[in-house]
Design an enzyme around this catalytic site. Structure first.
Site, PDB file in Angstrom:
ATOM      1  N   ALA A   1       3.064  -0.820   4.849  1.00 54.16           N
ATOM      2  CA  ALA A   1       2.586  -0.842   6.232  1.00 54.16           C
ATOM      3  C   ALA A   1       2.080  -2.227   6.647  1.00 54.16           C
ATOM      4  O   ALA A   1       2.048  -2.547   7.845  1.00 54.16           O
ATOM      5  CB  ALA A   1       1.483   0.197   6.412  1.00 54.16           C
TER       6      ALA A   1
ATOM      7  N   HIS B   1      12.698  -2.714   2.357  1.00 53.57           N
ATOM      8  CA  HIS B   1      12.116  -1.450   2.824  1.00 53.57           C
ATOM      9  C   HIS B   1      13.001  -0.326   2.334  1.00 53.57           C
ATOM     10  O   HIS B   1      14.235  -0.385   2.502  1.00 53.57           O
ATOM     11  CB  HIS B   1      12.024  -1.413   4.352  1.00 53.57           C
ATOM     12  CG  HIS B   1      11.096  -2.452   4.872  1.00 53.57           C
ATOM     13  ND1 HIS B   1       9.734  -2.328   4.788  1.00 53.57           N
ATOM     14  CD2 HIS B   1      11.343  -3.662   5.412  1.00 53.57           C
ATOM     15  CE1 HIS B   1       9.171  -3.419   5.275  1.00 53.57           C
ATOM     16  NE2 HIS B   1      10.129  -4.247   5.656  1.00 53.57           N
TER      17      HIS B   1
ATOM     18  N   PRO C   1       0.789  -1.227   0.000  1.00 51.41           N
ATOM     19  CA  PRO C   1       0.000   0.000   0.000  1.00 51.41           C
ATOM     20  C   PRO C   1       0.826   1.284   0.000  1.00 51.41           C
ATOM     21  O   PRO C   1       1.844   1.392   0.691  1.00 51.41           O
ATOM     22  CB  PRO C   1      -0.825  -0.098   1.294  1.00 51.41           C
ATOM     23  CG  PRO C   1      -0.170  -1.140   2.108  1.00 51.41           C
ATOM     24  CD  PRO C   1       0.495  -2.083   1.154  1.00 51.41           C
ATOM     25  N   ASN C   2       0.348   2.211  -0.816  1.00 47.06           N
ATOM     26  CA  ASN C   2       0.876   3.575  -0.943  1.00 47.06           C
ATOM     27  C   ASN C   2       2.191   3.661  -1.711  1.00 47.06           C
ATOM     28  O   ASN C   2       2.660   4.768  -1.994  1.00 47.06           O
ATOM     29  CB  ASN C   2       1.017   4.252   0.443  1.00 47.06           C
ATOM     30  CG  ASN C   2      -0.319   4.423   1.113  1.00 47.06           C
ATOM     31  OD1 ASN C   2      -1.240   4.975   0.512  1.00 47.06           O
ATOM     32  ND2 ASN C   2      -0.467   3.927   2.319  1.00 47.06           N
TER      33      ASN C   2
ATOM     34  N   TYR D   1      11.309   8.711   0.992  1.00 46.85           N
ATOM     35  CA  TYR D   1      11.249   7.622   0.007  1.00 46.85           C
ATOM     36  C   TYR D   1      11.969   7.927  -1.313  1.00 46.85           C
ATOM     37  O   TYR D   1      11.975   7.076  -2.209  1.00 46.85           O
ATOM     38  CB  TYR D   1       9.785   7.250  -0.257  1.00 46.85           C
ATOM     39  CG  TYR D   1       9.072   6.780   0.990  1.00 46.85           C
ATOM     40  CD1 TYR D   1       9.458   5.601   1.626  1.00 46.85           C
ATOM     41  CD2 TYR D   1       8.045   7.532   1.564  1.00 46.85           C
ATOM     42  CE1 TYR D   1       8.831   5.177   2.785  1.00 46.85           C
ATOM     43  CE2 TYR D   1       7.405   7.110   2.723  1.00 46.85           C
ATOM     44  CZ  TYR D   1       7.807   5.938   3.328  1.00 46.85           C
ATOM     45  OH  TYR D   1       7.193   5.510   4.477  1.00 46.85           O
TER      46      TYR D   1
ATOM     47  N   GLU E   1      12.787  -9.410   1.523  1.00 46.64           N
ATOM     48  CA  GLU E   1      11.958  -8.286   1.955  1.00 46.64           C
ATOM     49  C   GLU E   1      12.750  -6.992   1.778  1.00 46.64           C
ATOM     50  O   GLU E   1      13.929  -6.937   2.149  1.00 46.64           O
ATOM     51  CB  GLU E   1      11.592  -8.490   3.438  1.00 46.64           C
ATOM     52  CG  GLU E   1      10.760  -7.379   4.045  1.00 46.64           C
ATOM     53  CD  GLU E   1      10.438  -7.649   5.526  1.00 46.64           C
ATOM     54  OE1 GLU E   1      10.850  -8.719   6.051  1.00 46.64           O
ATOM     55  OE2 GLU E   1       9.810  -6.774   6.153  1.00 46.64           O
TER      56      GLU E   1
ATOM     57  N   ARG F   1       5.334  12.006  -3.391  1.00 50.94           N
ATOM     58  CA  ARG F   1       5.170  12.590  -2.054  1.00 50.94           C
ATOM     59  C   ARG F   1       6.332  12.142  -1.176  1.00 50.94           C
ATOM     60  O   ARG F   1       6.948  11.117  -1.433  1.00 50.94           O
ATOM     61  CB  ARG F   1       3.869  12.108  -1.378  1.00 50.94           C
ATOM     62  CG  ARG F   1       2.598  12.465  -2.090  1.00 50.94           C
ATOM     63  CD  ARG F   1       2.177  13.875  -1.727  1.00 50.94           C
ATOM     64  NE  ARG F   1       1.139  14.359  -2.637  1.00 50.94           N
ATOM     65  CZ  ARG F   1      -0.168  14.138  -2.495  1.00 50.94           C
ATOM     66  NH1 ARG F   1      -0.588  13.445  -1.476  1.00 50.94           N
ATOM     67  NH2 ARG F   1      -1.018  14.619  -3.356  1.00 50.94           N
TER      68      ARG F   1
ATOM     69  N   SER G   1      13.025   2.820   3.384  1.00 48.00           N
ATOM     70  CA  SER G   1      13.552   3.550   4.550  1.00 48.00           C
ATOM     71  C   SER G   1      14.115   2.554   5.562  1.00 48.00           C
ATOM     72  O   SER G   1      13.825   1.352   5.503  1.00 48.00           O
ATOM     73  CB  SER G   1      12.428   4.372   5.197  1.00 48.00           C
ATOM     74  OG  SER G   1      11.404   3.518   5.686  1.00 48.00           O
TER      75      SER G   1
ATOM     76  N   ARG H   1      12.996   4.524  12.574  1.00 52.80           N
ATOM     77  CA  ARG H   1      11.727   5.247  12.587  1.00 52.80           C
ATOM     78  C   ARG H   1      10.900   4.882  13.825  1.00 52.80           C
ATOM     79  O   ARG H   1      11.447   4.378  14.805  1.00 52.80           O
ATOM     80  CB  ARG H   1      10.989   4.953  11.272  1.00 52.80           C
ATOM     81  CG  ARG H   1      11.812   5.393  10.048  1.00 52.80           C
ATOM     82  CD  ARG H   1      11.075   5.177   8.743  1.00 52.80           C
ATOM     83  NE  ARG H   1       9.895   6.022   8.651  1.00 52.80           N
ATOM     84  CZ  ARG H   1       8.991   5.920   7.670  1.00 52.80           C
ATOM     85  NH1 ARG H   1       9.151   5.009   6.711  1.00 52.80           N
ATOM     86  NH2 ARG H   1       7.942   6.728   7.641  1.00 52.80           N
TER      87      ARG H   1
ATOM     88  N   ASN I   1       8.037  -5.603  -0.889  1.00 59.01           N
ATOM     89  CA  ASN I   1       7.963  -4.501   0.061  1.00 59.01           C
ATOM     90  C   ASN I   1       6.498  -4.438   0.469  1.00 59.01           C
ATOM     91  O   ASN I   1       5.669  -3.899  -0.265  1.00 59.01           O
ATOM     92  CB  ASN I   1       8.409  -3.183  -0.566  1.00 59.01           C
ATOM     93  CG  ASN I   1       8.378  -2.045   0.452  1.00 59.01           C
ATOM     94  OD1 ASN I   1       7.779  -2.198   1.528  1.00 59.01           O
ATOM     95  ND2 ASN I   1       9.001  -0.933   0.126  1.00 59.01           N
TER      96      ASN I   1
HETATM   97  O1  CA2 Z   1      10.404   1.921   3.965  1.00 64.50           O
HETATM   98  C1  CA2 Z   1       9.549   1.250   3.373  1.00 64.50           C
HETATM   99  O2  CA2 Z   1       9.728   0.799   2.239  1.00 64.50           O
HETATM  100  C2  CA2 Z   1       8.185   0.983   4.017  1.00 64.50           C
HETATM  101  O3  CA2 Z   1       7.810  -0.351   3.717  1.00 64.50           O
HETATM  102  C3  CA2 Z   1       7.234   1.967   3.383  1.00 64.50           C
HETATM  103  C4  CA2 Z   1       5.845   1.953   4.003  1.00 64.50           C
HETATM  104  C5  CA2 Z   1       5.928   2.066   5.512  1.00 64.50           C
HETATM  105  O4  CA2 Z   1       4.628   1.921   6.078  1.00 64.50           O
HETATM  106  C6  CA2 Z   1       6.835   1.022   6.111  1.00 64.50           C
HETATM  107  O5  CA2 Z   1       6.903   1.206   7.503  1.00 64.50           O
HETATM  108  C7  CA2 Z   1       8.234   1.135   5.525  1.00 64.50           C
HETATM  109  C8  CA2 Z   1       5.021   3.133   3.483  1.00 64.50           C
HETATM  110  C9  CA2 Z   1       4.956   3.215   2.008  1.00 64.50           C
HETATM  111  C10 CA2 Z   1       4.407   4.562   1.662  1.00 64.50           C
HETATM  112  O6  CA2 Z   1       5.002   4.954   0.469  1.00 64.50           O
HETATM  113  C11 CA2 Z   1       4.889   6.276   0.133  1.00 64.50           C
HETATM  114  C12 CA2 Z   1       5.694   6.700  -0.875  1.00 64.50           C
HETATM  115  C13 CA2 Z   1       5.664   8.015  -1.266  1.00 64.50           C
HETATM  116  C14 CA2 Z   1       4.786   8.885  -0.659  1.00 64.50           C
HETATM  117  C15 CA2 Z   1       3.957   8.456   0.348  1.00 64.50           C
HETATM  118  C16 CA2 Z   1       3.989   7.132   0.743  1.00 64.50           C
END
Ligand code: CA2
Length: 145
Positions: A78, A101, A11-12, A24, A99, A19, A103, A108, A75
């Site tokens: 959340a 990530h 998701p996202n 990211y 896996e 964003r 970030s 965090r 990935n």
């Molecule tokens: O660091 C990562 O790849 C995460 O999997 C990204 C997730 C976060 O919930 C994990 O804790 C760590 C969030 C992805 C959201 O991606 C966005 C990218 C650009 C703008 C907004 C959100």
């Protein structure tokens, strides 16, 4: 025939590059998929890249990868921190799992420090930005060789 790797983004991650570039980065998901696909060509692998904001869809795709893909790079976004369903689906998959990530989840909030998926993954990459996907693909090539 080249071995196939399924690249799953949760998701996202469709918002990548649009964003929160401070967390990211500036590459879009399409940029990442293009780079991963080009590297996969070099490594003699095929890539199927999929993204969904829906947990059940990700579970369906993991189930579909059984018998068709040798490995999954995921990935889970959340859902990493919440989804036993994705873990169960990965546990029913016979191939290699890595896996990623973007970030460093350990730098965090505390709720991001645990990932259900990590107990199934052969390896975890966190905090290497979108380069992490390429590193994971190189490792996948080694695991599948
Ligand atoms: O660091 C990562 O790849 C995460 O999997 C990204 C997730 C976060 O919930 C994990 O804790 C760590 C969030 C992805 C959201 O991606 C966005 C990218 C650009 C703008 C907004 C959100």
């Amino acid at each position: 025939m080249s071995k196939r790797v399924t690249l799953l983004n949760g998701p996202n991650l469709n918002l990548l590059g649009l964003r929160q570039p401070e967390i990211y980065g500036r590459e879009t998901l399409a940029d990442v998929v293009a780079k991963v696909t080009a590297l996969a060509d070099e490594l003699g692998l095929g890539v199927q890249a999929l993204q969904s904001n829906h947990e059940g869809q990700l579970v369906d795709w993991i189930q579909e990868a059984r018998g068709t893909s040798a490995g999954i790079i995921i990935n889970p976004g959340a859902y990493s921190h919440t989804s036993v369903a994705i873990l169960d689906a990965l546990n029913a998959f016979d191939g290699a799992v890595l896996e990623v990530h973007i970030s460093n989840i350990h730098k965090r909030e505390a709720f991001r420090h645990h990932s259900f998926v990590s107990s199934r993954a052969e390896g975890v990459i966190a905090g290497f930005g979108t380069e992490g996907y390429l590193l994971a693909l190189r490792r996948m090539a080694t695991l599948l060789a």
